[in-house]
Motif scaffolding. Structure first.
Motif, PDB file in Angstrom:
ATOM      1  N   UNK A  32      25.077  41.265  36.000  1.00  0.00           N
ATOM      2  CA  UNK A  32      25.990  41.923  37.140  1.00  0.00           C
ATOM      3  C   UNK A  32      27.561  41.479  37.153  1.00  0.00           C
ATOM      4  N   UNK A  33      28.382  42.513  37.682  1.00  0.00           N
ATOM      5  CA  UNK A  33      29.948  42.031  37.347  1.00  0.00           C
ATOM      6  C   UNK A  33      30.362  41.017  38.290  1.00  0.00           C
ATOM      7  N   UNK A  34      29.813  40.770  39.286  1.00  0.00           N
ATOM      8  CA  UNK A  34      30.264  39.811  40.187  1.00  0.00           C
ATOM      9  C   UNK A  34      29.408  38.834  40.818  1.00  0.00           C
ATOM     10  N   UNK A  35      29.703  37.517  40.697  1.00  0.00           N
ATOM     11  CA  UNK A  35      28.822  36.382  41.160  1.00  0.00           C
ATOM     12  C   UNK A  35      29.410  35.519  42.093  1.00  0.00           C
ATOM     13  N   UNK A  89      33.527  31.732  42.153  1.00  0.00           N
ATOM     14  CA  UNK A  89      33.356  33.080  41.823  1.00  0.00           C
ATOM     15  C   UNK A  89      33.219  33.540  40.242  1.00  0.00           C
ATOM     16  N   UNK A  90      32.429  33.982  39.717  1.00  0.00           N
ATOM     17  CA  UNK A  90      32.407  34.348  38.309  1.00  0.00           C
ATOM     18  C   UNK A  90      32.321  35.880  38.206  1.00  0.00           C
ATOM     19  N   UNK A  91      33.087  36.327  37.307  1.00  0.00           N
ATOM     20  CA  UNK A  91      33.099  37.662  37.037  1.00  0.00           C
ATOM     21  C   UNK A  91      32.857  38.244  35.549  1.00  0.00           C
ATOM     22  N   UNK A  92      32.424  39.208  35.477  1.00  0.00           N
ATOM     23  CA  UNK A  92      32.267  39.694  34.128  1.00  0.00           C
ATOM     24  C   UNK A  92      33.713  40.008  33.496  1.00  0.00           C
ATOM     25  N   UNK A  93      33.849  39.453  32.069  1.00  0.00           N
ATOM     26  CA  UNK A  93      35.105  39.537  31.351  1.00  0.00           C
ATOM     27  C   UNK A  93      35.908  40.738  31.383  1.00  0.00           C
ATOM     28  N   UNK A 136      37.768  41.982  34.561  1.00  0.00           N
ATOM     29  CA  UNK A 136      39.130  41.111  34.994  1.00  0.00           C
ATOM     30  C   UNK A 136      40.099  41.683  34.375  1.00  0.00           C
ATOM     31  N   UNK A 177      40.612  40.352  39.583  1.00  0.00           N
ATOM     32  CA  UNK A 177      39.519  41.538  39.425  1.00  0.00           C
ATOM     33  C   UNK A 177      39.666  42.713  39.921  1.00  0.00           C
ATOM     34  N   UNK A 221      29.761  38.049  29.416  1.00  0.00           N
ATOM     35  CA  UNK A 221      30.378  36.894  29.233  1.00  0.00           C
ATOM     36  C   UNK A 221      30.921  36.687  30.568  1.00  0.00           C
ATOM     37  N   UNK A 238      33.706  34.900  33.318  1.00  0.00           N
ATOM     38  CA  UNK A 238      34.857  34.054  33.421  1.00  0.00           C
ATOM     39  C   UNK A 238      34.943  33.431  35.004  1.00  0.00           C
TER      40      UNK A 238
END
Lengths: 189, 189
Positions: free
Chosen positions: A113-116, A140-144, A147, A153, B1, B3
């Motif tokens: 998933x793109x955003x966590x 907050x973690x996002x798919x590279x 970004x 983001x 991946x 970030x």
């Protein structure tokens, strides 16, 4: 002219996928649309769940959960997470998605998933049919690939979607309408 | 991946315009994106406000507020409601919009906005910089032209929009993506 549609939860809602571990350490995901950001400092969000859900008890026990924002291409999997209960099936195995253990909180997130948003339980508020869990957002973690420049983001790459309770449909996000704290300047007296 | 983007309120948010009366009975409107539905029974929603706002004190005094959902064509006015304070100006006069007294709760709604939820204060939760007000939805009113067959609200006529804190932009709602509680059926084992 306004017409009354009677009391109800009739407003566009976000699509949050809530990630938790059960007592055996098995990852579970469920869909929650009764949800939103609720504080800037500490950064917090709400997710409301019924006591009948598996995730409700997981959050009570582990004091942590993640919120996973699906993109359009994950809409069917996200919908599935709201169709069945984790008591009876392994929803991650069923959808072929990957649970990753958060390093910050005692909960799993979805790798694809793109955003966590990783949350620790901050408050629990009993309201009625739903219990509102307030989570403090720890990271907050996002798919590279979502970004852009300067670690910003790009929502056009996340492609989140929304749930409307009125017609029980999901709606895509559309084009940019304009910059906040700016397009209203023309009314300043 | 994935970030890390560090802890923050980085999720798509709704655009709620909160309507209140001040102690002199003057209508005020403010924009709130830290908000969402939080319970089905009783039907409730949250709006989080800072104590520094005028609306915060209005809600404390009147125990009521409305949530007005703007359409695209009202985006500039809605943005203006978040730019200035009701302590210093009459935002409704500035934007030329009309405040109507709710018959159910002690708060005004905006006649020109397509969707209105009238709320009585149900709970107040102190969180930090923001205080979360839980409102019980007493009625939903919609513009007649946005209501289709069988009293169903047509989101394509409401045209709500969303706020993304990441780039501080408003985004239009897009096309229908699919029916909820349905498109995930293909994963059922």
């Amino acid at each position: 002219m306004k017409v009354s549609l009677s009391a109800g939860t009739l407003a566009p809602a976000p699509m949050y996928i809530v990630g938790t571990y059960d007592e055996d350490g098995r990852a579970n995901m469920m869909a929650a649309a009764w949800a939103g950001i609720c504080c800037s400092k500490p950064p917090c969000l709400t997710v409301s769940l019924r006591e009948a859900t598996y995730s409700y008890h997981n959050i009570q026990a582990r004091k942590a959960f993640t919120v996973n924002i699906p993109g359009e291409e994950q809409a069917a999997a996200a919908d599935y997470f709201g169709l069945v209960t984790g008591k009876k099936t392994d929803k991650l195995a069923d959808t072929g998605l990957t649970a990753v253990k958060s390093q910050l909180v005692d909960a799993p997130y979805i790798e694809e998933f793109p955003l966590v948003l990783e949350c620790s339980l901050f408050r629990t508020v009993e309201l009625g049919l739903h219990t509102m869990f307030v989570g403090e957002i720890r990271d907050v973690k996002a798919e590279e690939s979502a970004v852009g420049e300067k670690d910003a983001l790009d929502l056009g790459r996340v492609k989140p979607f929304f749930f409307f309770p009125g017609d029980r449909m999901y709606y895509r996000i559309g084009e940019k309408l304009g910059p906040a704290f700016s397009i209203g300047e023309k009314y300043r007296t």
